[in-house]
Design an enzyme around this catalytic site. Sequence first.
Site, PDB file in Angstrom:
ATOM      1  CG  ASP A   1      -2.620  38.259 -10.989  1.00  0.00           C
ATOM      2  OD1 ASP A   1      -1.929  37.385 -10.412  1.00  0.00           O
ATOM      3  OD2 ASP A   1      -3.202  38.056 -12.071  1.00  0.00           O
TER       4      ASP A   1
ATOM      5  CB  SER B   1      -1.578  29.689   5.314  1.00  0.00           C
ATOM      6  OG  SER B   1      -0.819  28.513   5.230  1.00  0.00           O
ATOM      7  CB  THR B   2      -4.404  34.380   4.205  1.00  0.00           C
ATOM      8  OG1 THR B   2      -4.105  34.846   2.884  1.00  0.00           O
ATOM      9  CG2 THR B   2      -3.221  34.629   5.107  1.00  0.00           C
TER      10      THR B   2
ATOM     11  CG  ASN C   1      -1.151  20.947  -3.111  1.00  0.00           C
ATOM     12  OD1 ASN C   1      -0.464  19.974  -3.439  1.00  0.00           O
ATOM     13  ND2 ASN C   1      -1.970  21.543  -3.959  1.00  0.00           N
TER      14      ASN C   1
ATOM     15  CB  VAL D   1      -1.947  32.396  -5.257  1.00  0.00           C
ATOM     16  CG1 VAL D   1      -1.294  31.521  -4.221  1.00  0.00           C
ATOM     17  CG2 VAL D   1      -0.923  33.283  -5.941  1.00  0.00           C
ATOM     18  CG  ASP D   2      -0.555  25.810  -6.505  1.00  0.00           C
ATOM     19  OD1 ASP D   2       0.406  26.001  -7.266  1.00  0.00           O
ATOM     20  OD2 ASP D   2      -0.768  24.718  -5.932  1.00  0.00           O
TER      21      ASP D   2
HETATM   22  N1  AR6 Z   1      -2.111  36.797  -6.822  1.00  0.00           N
HETATM   23  C1  AR6 Z   1      -1.836  37.026  -5.510  1.00  0.00           C
HETATM   24  N2  AR6 Z   1      -2.536  36.458  -4.506  1.00  0.00           N
HETATM   25  C2  AR6 Z   1      -3.567  35.652  -4.843  1.00  0.00           C
HETATM   26  C3  AR6 Z   1      -3.926  35.356  -6.181  1.00  0.00           C
HETATM   27  C4  AR6 Z   1      -3.139  35.971  -7.201  1.00  0.00           C
HETATM   28  N3  AR6 Z   1      -3.374  35.769  -8.499  1.00  0.00           N
HETATM   29  N4  AR6 Z   1      -5.000  34.512  -6.153  1.00  0.00           N
HETATM   30  C5  AR6 Z   1      -5.303  34.299  -4.848  1.00  0.00           C
HETATM   31  N5  AR6 Z   1      -4.454  34.990  -4.058  1.00  0.00           N
HETATM   32  P1  AR6 Z   1      -4.724  30.344  -1.552  1.00  0.00           P
HETATM   33  P2  AR6 Z   1      -3.587  28.809   0.698  1.00  0.00           P
HETATM   34  C6  AR6 Z   1      -4.371  35.091  -2.585  1.00  0.00           C
HETATM   35  O1  AR6 Z   1      -6.066  29.768  -1.313  1.00  0.00           O
HETATM   36  O2  AR6 Z   1      -4.567  29.392   1.632  1.00  0.00           O
HETATM   37  C7  AR6 Z   1      -4.269  25.845  -3.469  1.00  0.00           C
HETATM   38  O3  AR6 Z   1      -5.255  25.033  -4.033  1.00  0.00           O
HETATM   39  C8  AR6 Z   1      -5.612  34.806  -1.777  1.00  0.00           C
HETATM   40  O4  AR6 Z   1      -6.454  35.971  -1.706  1.00  0.00           O
HETATM   41  O5  AR6 Z   1      -4.250  30.477  -2.941  1.00  0.00           O
HETATM   42  O6  AR6 Z   1      -2.134  28.770   1.115  1.00  0.00           O
HETATM   43  C9  AR6 Z   1      -2.986  25.086  -3.184  1.00  0.00           C
HETATM   44  O7  AR6 Z   1      -2.721  24.110  -4.169  1.00  0.00           O
HETATM   45  C10 AR6 Z   1      -5.025  34.480  -0.417  1.00  0.00           C
HETATM   46  O8  AR6 Z   1      -4.825  35.669   0.341  1.00  0.00           O
HETATM   47  O9  AR6 Z   1      -3.568  29.499  -0.753  1.00  0.00           O
HETATM   48  C11 AR6 Z   1      -3.260  24.487  -1.847  1.00  0.00           C
HETATM   49  O10 AR6 Z   1      -3.983  23.289  -1.940  1.00  0.00           O
HETATM   50  C12 AR6 Z   1      -3.647  33.910  -0.745  1.00  0.00           C
HETATM   51  O11 AR6 Z   1      -3.442  34.125  -2.135  1.00  0.00           O
HETATM   52  C13 AR6 Z   1      -4.104  25.538  -1.154  1.00  0.00           C
HETATM   53  O12 AR6 Z   1      -4.719  26.288  -2.198  1.00  0.00           O
HETATM   54  C14 AR6 Z   1      -3.505  32.429  -0.467  1.00  0.00           C
HETATM   55  O13 AR6 Z   1      -4.707  31.762  -0.828  1.00  0.00           O
HETATM   56  C15 AR6 Z   1      -3.247  26.489  -0.360  1.00  0.00           C
HETATM   57  O14 AR6 Z   1      -4.071  27.344   0.380  1.00  0.00           O
END
Ligand code: AR6
Length: 171
Positions: free
Chosen positions: A8, A119-120, A22, A31-32
């Site tokens: 995390d 982005s993943t 975003n 993660v956001d």
């Molecule tokens: N620590 C590390 N990585 C994490 C955590 C954490 N606590 N939680 C999730 N991930 P995403 P995106 C990973 O969806 O695709 C948001 O709503 C997760 O497994 O967080 O860039 C923003 O506001 C994945 O591999 O971001 C945007 O609207 C990675 O973080 C949108 O999501 C990115 O997943 C951005 O989408």
Amino acid sequence: MIEVIQGDITKASLDCIVNAANTSLLGGGGVDGAIHRAGGKQILDECIRIRNAQGNCPTGEAVLTTGGRLHAKYVIHTIGPVWNGGQSHEPEKLSSCYRNTLNLAVEKGIKSIAFSNISTGIYGFPKDKAAEVALKTVADFIEKNATIERVQFVCFDRDNYDIYLERLRIS
Ligand code: AR6
């Protein structure tokens, strides 16, 4: 030095962690959401100030705020591309995220930085392609820039962790 861990990113105790935000900069899921929850209101307050001053943050760009209550002193928020089949310059935009983040980090004198897998998640970028872009962009950058001593990729999900380990093993 490039490292990969599974975990995390809100628990990272490096100088800076990188958020997959975003364009609104106002928080979201994934993660956001986790970073804003753990870091507290100070982070959102700074995001709001930045947004009021410069409007939405374009895809591929990055902005810096405090780390609030996190161990990390700073958070860099970067806006990854939404995957749209690969015909909309998604790899180039993702590469810009990593490069612009590292440029900002150098400006701030940051020496250690932890990246999430931008982005993943919700944005649907194929994980293997994203890892290829991330590792190549970061390796090229730190080769030319000695200020950044340590880059950690913090993989939350097992798929990303395995992909990064494999790519680093063969590199
Ligand atoms: N620590 C590390 N990585 C994490 C955590 C954490 N606590 N939680 C999730 N991930 P995403 P995106 C990973 O969806 O695709 C948001 O709503 C997760 O497994 O967080 O860039 C923003 O506001 C994945 O591999 O971001 C945007 O609207 C990675 O973080 C949108 O999501 C990115 O997943 C951005 O989408």
